[in-house]
Design an enzyme around this catalytic site. Sequence first.
Site, PDB file in Angstrom:
ATOM      1  CG  ASP A 132     -14.013  -6.887   2.340  1.00  0.00           C
ATOM      2  OD1 ASP A 132     -13.495  -6.282   3.286  1.00  0.00           O
ATOM      3  OD2 ASP A 132     -14.537  -6.572   1.210  1.00  0.00           O
ATOM      4  CE1 TYR A 190      -3.636  -2.496   0.680  1.00  0.00           C
ATOM      5  CE2 TYR A 190      -4.669  -0.656   1.494  1.00  0.00           C
ATOM      6  CZ  TYR A 190      -4.756  -2.083   0.909  1.00  0.00           C
ATOM      7  OH  TYR A 190      -5.952  -2.525   0.893  1.00  0.00           O
ATOM      8  CG  ASP A 247      -2.144 -19.796  -2.181  1.00  0.00           C
ATOM      9  OD1 ASP A 247      -1.471 -19.967  -1.057  1.00  0.00           O
ATOM     10  OD2 ASP A 247      -1.532 -20.632  -3.190  1.00  0.00           O
ATOM     11  CE  LYS A 304       1.712 -17.574  -3.310  1.00  0.00           C
ATOM     12  NZ  LYS A 304       0.887 -18.556  -3.593  1.00  0.00           N
ATOM     13  CG  ASP A 318      -8.421  -4.578   1.643  1.00  0.00           C
ATOM     14  OD1 ASP A 318      -9.121  -4.180   2.520  1.00  0.00           O
ATOM     15  OD2 ASP A 318      -8.132  -4.725   0.263  1.00  0.00           O
TER      16      ASP A 318
END
Length: 349
Positions: free
Chosen positions: A243, A137, A215, A183, A239
């Site tokens: 959700d 970000y 993943d 990751k 983020d």
Amino acid sequence: MSKLIALIPGDGIGPEVIKETIKVLNVLAPDFKYIELDLGGVAIDKYGVPFPDETKKKVKEVDAVLMAAIGGPKYDNLPREKRPETGLLALRKELNAFANIRPAMVFDSLAHLSTLKTEVVRGTDLVVVRELTGGIYFGQPTANDGQKAYNTAVYTVEEIERIAKVAFEFAQKRSKKLCSVDKANVLNVSQLWRDVVTKLASNYPDVELSHMYVDNAAMQLIKNPKQFDVIVTSNLFGDILSDEASMLTGSIGLLPSASLGDGTLPGLYEPVHGSAPDIAGKGLANPVAMMLSAAMMLRYSFSMNKEADILESAIKSVLDAGILTADLGGKSNTLEIGEAVLNRIKVPV
Ligand code: NAD
Ligand code: IPM
Ligand code: MN
């Protein structure tokens, strides 16, 4: 307790959900004082910038910041530095709010409302600890010249350590299980993340640390969410996973968050959801995420645990009674949820 709170209603459903939340706070904490500040689209309309100087100055002078949501299609084609989202990122950076605590708890009475099977989600109670002021970000360099575009994912040891400490301490207060999501099989930045978190674990021998690739974590979250207690992860992964976690609970309109720093600046409290332009102005917004964010403020910024308990129990009682907004299949509007919570605070049931 007399405290000064900065209110940031923002855009879309923001003003609608914050209005109901203030009504409730006025009863629970009648001494609180408020100043309203502009951020996001509303600030762009007034001043041409998403994070005006006045807002930047005032958010540091208050005891806590309660923000609803910013953004909307009207602003989506502005240059990056003029977008509402850029203002929100700057606010988080200004408050050094590096630790974003996003609890996702399935209310028993709503378990059947998840799009997933009831028996899979019932009993889920997890927290995503999302790094909030670093990673892809904020990393430099970044550019988009119309032909080629890039962002850079950067984390330093110090940034990883401070967010991991928050997560280990959360795990110690809960069921002592921490899952770090990265990751590392592909990304250098994730390998450093994993190495630093692993090293830090020796300071928390009572916490059982595991690692998971993002993943797989996305898959495991919907396969068997109850395996998770505290999840710690980077800004972008947090983020997305938060959700996803919201849909275990039935709606993103239920998920609160606290964005905290090292305690020297005011805490920022913001629901996980956005400005929901598709339902703005229709009275359809679920104010629960905003109200639960206010409960987190009472708890974390002011140690007003009794008041936070009262608010959370009132919300639970409303949901248990089937008083629900449309996102949960109900017929009540934003105001009616606010009134129902308010009634239960005035006369506890
Ligand atoms: P969103 O969270 O605003 O909406 C996603 C979906 O969830 C929509 O269908 C919406 O109606 C529904 N929803 C969200 N909150 C709800 C609530 N409280 N009650 C009932 N339904 C709710 O995400 P989006 O559509 O991707 O983004 C819309 C805008 O919000 C964008 O400009 C985005 O950048 C911004 N955004 C802001 C924040 C924030 O201010 N913290 C967070 C996320 C997105
Ligand atoms: C969130 C939002 C923000 C984020 C956007 C609006 C900048 O999606 O708070 O989850 O990506 O952090
Ligand atoms: Mn988000």
